[in-house]
Each structure stands twice: as structure tokens, then as C-alpha cells.
Scaffold this motif. Structure first.
Motif, PDB file in Angstrom:
ATOM      1  N   CYS A   1       2.493   2.542   3.110  1.00  0.00           N
ATOM      2  CA  CYS A   1       3.339   0.984   4.249  1.00  0.00           C
ATOM      3  C   CYS A   1       5.088   1.498   3.471  1.00  0.00           C
ATOM      4  CB  CYS A   1       2.527  -0.452   3.652  1.00  0.00           C
ATOM      5  SG  CYS A   1       0.767  -0.345   4.938  1.00  0.00           S
TER       6      CYS A   1
ATOM      7  N   ASP B   1       0.921  -1.219   0.045  1.00  0.00           N
ATOM      8  CA  ASP B   1       0.352   0.020  -0.162  1.00  0.00           C
ATOM      9  C   ASP B   1       1.140   1.155   0.342  1.00  0.00           C
ATOM     10  OD1 ASP B   1      -2.390  -1.342  -0.337  1.00  0.00           O
ATOM     11  OD2 ASP B   1      -2.322  -1.368   2.548  1.00  0.00           O
TER      12      ASP B   1
ATOM     13  N   ARG C   1       5.024  -6.670   1.230  1.00  0.00           N
ATOM     14  CA  ARG C   1       4.171  -7.035   0.433  1.00  0.00           C
ATOM     15  C   ARG C   1       4.203  -8.701   0.449  1.00  0.00           C
ATOM     16  NH1 ARG C   1       8.879  -5.506  -4.244  1.00  0.00           N
ATOM     17  NH2 ARG C   1      10.100  -6.122  -3.144  1.00  0.00           N
TER      18      ARG C   1
END
Length: 316
Positions: free
Chosen positions: A304, A301, A309
Motif C-alpha cells: 500500500c 501494509d 496508516r
């Protein structure tokens, strides 16, 4: 007295140590949010109990604290991550700028943060060089490679002023908290703010000859200009960029074929306290992806870090 550190977290803790109010916690008090069974938030009554226990611990710690006089405006932090990246330059130059930009780019707004760090540390270095001939300088170091590098880098900057004309002191973090058997310390950022005053009592003068020798060590490291510097068997040495890869591989081998990159990095740092943060490991994982050893399944995101991930191991 000027207070020099090589970590912003340590500098903030030191500021709290100078300003702390033993009754209320002052600017550094924290609310306690407890977890109940099953990871659920604790009830209001339980949270209040945890808060009271926290406040009592704070009062007890500060009752035993040694006062730490000083002015927080005299705290100079140099969080330059000097154990990573090329160092064959004077002052805080373009090589350091590139390294910080690369390391911090894994975080949202990381490049802006790097720019702020560079600007503030350059200002602090200018202030240090102007004030050191007239004021004592107390240098706080711990067991991290960045602190070992920072000490030597700092002395290389001070060398032209003449060490015999300077009043330099060093405070070294002990491996274990005094009076607390088995509780080890890895870096100054782990200190409770109330502990700084007691640690300051262990300050020792840094003789001119020793300061010169440490500055010379930095010049030697600059000549080698390795990708990394590490403390091995108590000695600061140049190292290859894959020095820490085995720790990542050991954790990676135990993971499923598809896994969370954040878990890989966090687990590695948890099992192996290597004296640095997540950014370098994230860069090494990025290299593994470029080499085809891993592949990204999802994207993080926008708010972030880049390693939030999912990755997959390559069939190769």
C-alpha cells in the motif's frame, strides 16, 4: 505529427482516442461493475443492464466524435512533475531524478517506477530533438501547474533548434466541455477518448516570438529555483513549499484526534482540486510528523502507499 503531453494518464487517453473502435470500445473498453443497495455488488441482471447502458453511451459518444488521425508511436509523454522540486539544471538531470524518487517513494515499487519514467522521458526527449526540425509538433496543455511548467520547459529544450525553423502548435484544454454547460475540466486526463479529435480542431500555431518568451519564463523560474511552482490568477509563479498547507489544515481541523491519513489526503484533493496528485501532500504530512505535529500510530501494509496508516494529532 509529434504529440507532446505532460501526463501519462492524458497520453493513454490520447492513444485510445486514436485507436478506439466505436462499436466495441477496442482496447479501451471497460467492464461495468455496479453497486446495489447498501454498497453490495449488483446482481448479474443489474450488472448486465449497467453494462448495456455503458456500451450505449460509448456508441453515442463515438458516433459524435471527430476522427483523430495519427500514430500512437508519435505520442511523447513527459510526466516530470516539474511544478515540484528544484529545476536549476539542463535536460532531465540529477535534481529531477532526486525529486521523482522522493515523490514516488510513497508508493510500493515507487523508486523503480521513477527510474522507468526517467529512462523513458530521456529517450523521448532525444527523439523529440531529433525529429522536431522535420515534423510538426503539437503540444497539449491543461490547467495544471505541471502542464504550465512542462510547456515552458519543453520550449527551453527546443530553443537551440531555432523556433523560426520549427512547426509548433498548441492545444489548450477549455475550462468547460463544449456543449455541456456546467461540466468543467481540470486536466486532459479527464477527457473521454472520443473528445480528443474535436479538441484537436482548436490547435493554434505557436509563433516563434511567443515560444521564445515562454522559454525565457522557464529560465527565470530556474533562476528562482523555488520548492514549488503554481498557477495563481492565471500566472505561473514560484512558491514556497508550504503553499498548500492551509488546505490540509482545514481538513485536518475537522478530523478526530486519531484518523486515517489516506482520508486526510483524499478529502483535501476532493475539496480542493489543486492540479496535482497525492504525493506532494503525503510529503507535507511526513514533514508534519517530523516536526512533531502528528505522529504515526500504525504502519502501512507493504503493498500500500505510505499514507495508508493511522495518525494521531500531537497534544502540542
Amino acid at each position: 505529427m509529434l504529440e507532446v503531453l505532460f501526463s501519462d494518464s492524458a497520453a493513454e487517453s490520447l492513444k485510445c482516442g486514436m485507436n478506439q473502435d466505436p462499436l466495441t470500445g477496442g482496447a479501451c473498453s471497460f467492464a461495468v461493475l455496479g453497486n446495489g443497495a447498501g454498497g453490495k455488488l449488483a446482481s448479474r441482471k443489474e450488472s448486465e443492464r449497467l453494462q448495456r447502458e455503458h456500451e450505449e453511451r460509448e456508441r453515442r459518444l463515438w458516433a459524435e466524435a471527430v476522427p483523430l488521425p495519427g500514430n500512437t508511436r508519435d505520442i511523447l509523454s513527459f510526466p516530470l512533475w516539474l511544478s515540484i522540486g528544484p529545476i536549476d539544471e539542463e535536460d532531465i538531470g540529477p535534481m529531477r531524478e532526486t525529486t521523482l524518487m522522493q515523490l514516488l517513494s510513497i508508493y510500493p515499487r515507487g523508486r523503480q517506477t521513477a527510474a522507468q519514467i526517467l529512462a523513458s522521458t530521456r529517450e523521448r526527449l532525444e527523439a523529440l530533438l531529433a525529429r522536431a526540425p522535420h515534423e510538426p509538433v503539437r503540444i497539449w496543455v491543461d490547467h495544471t501547474p505541471d502542464a504550465a511548467c512542462g510547456l515552458r520547459w519543453l520550449l527551453a529544450q527546443l530553443h537551440p533548434l531555432g523556433f523560426e525553423k520549427l512547426n509548433l502548435q498548441v492545444v489548450e484544454l477549455p475550462a468547460q466541455r463544449p456543449g455541456k454547460e456546467g461540466l468543467t475540466l481540470g486536466n486532459l486526463g479527464e477527457l473521454h477518448p472520443s473528445e480528443w479529435g474535436r479538441l484537436a480542431q482548436d490547435a493554434r500555431p505557436l509563433p516563434a516570438a511567443q515560444a521564445a518568451a515562454l522559454a525565457t519564463q522557464w529560465r527565470a523560474l530556474q533562476a528562482q529555483n523555488a520548492p514549488l511552482r503554481a498557477v495563481l490568477n492565471g500566472v505561473l509563479v514560484s512558491a514556497a513549499e508550504d503553499l498548500y498547507d492551509p488546505y490540509l489544515r482545514w481538513v485536518l481541523d475537522d478530523l478526530e484526534d486519531t484518523f486515517q491519513e489516506a482520508y486526510l489526503i483524499g478529502r483535501t484533493l476532493g475539496l480542493f482540486p489543486l492540479g496535482f496528485g497525492d504525493a506532494w501532500l503525503a510529503m507535507r504530512v511526513e514533514q508534519w510528523i517530523a516536526d512533531g505535529r502528528l505522529e504515526a500510530v500504525t504502519k502501512p501494509d507493504a503493498d500500500c502507499p505510505a499514507y495508508h496508516r493511522t495518525l494521531r494529532k500531537s497534544e502540542e
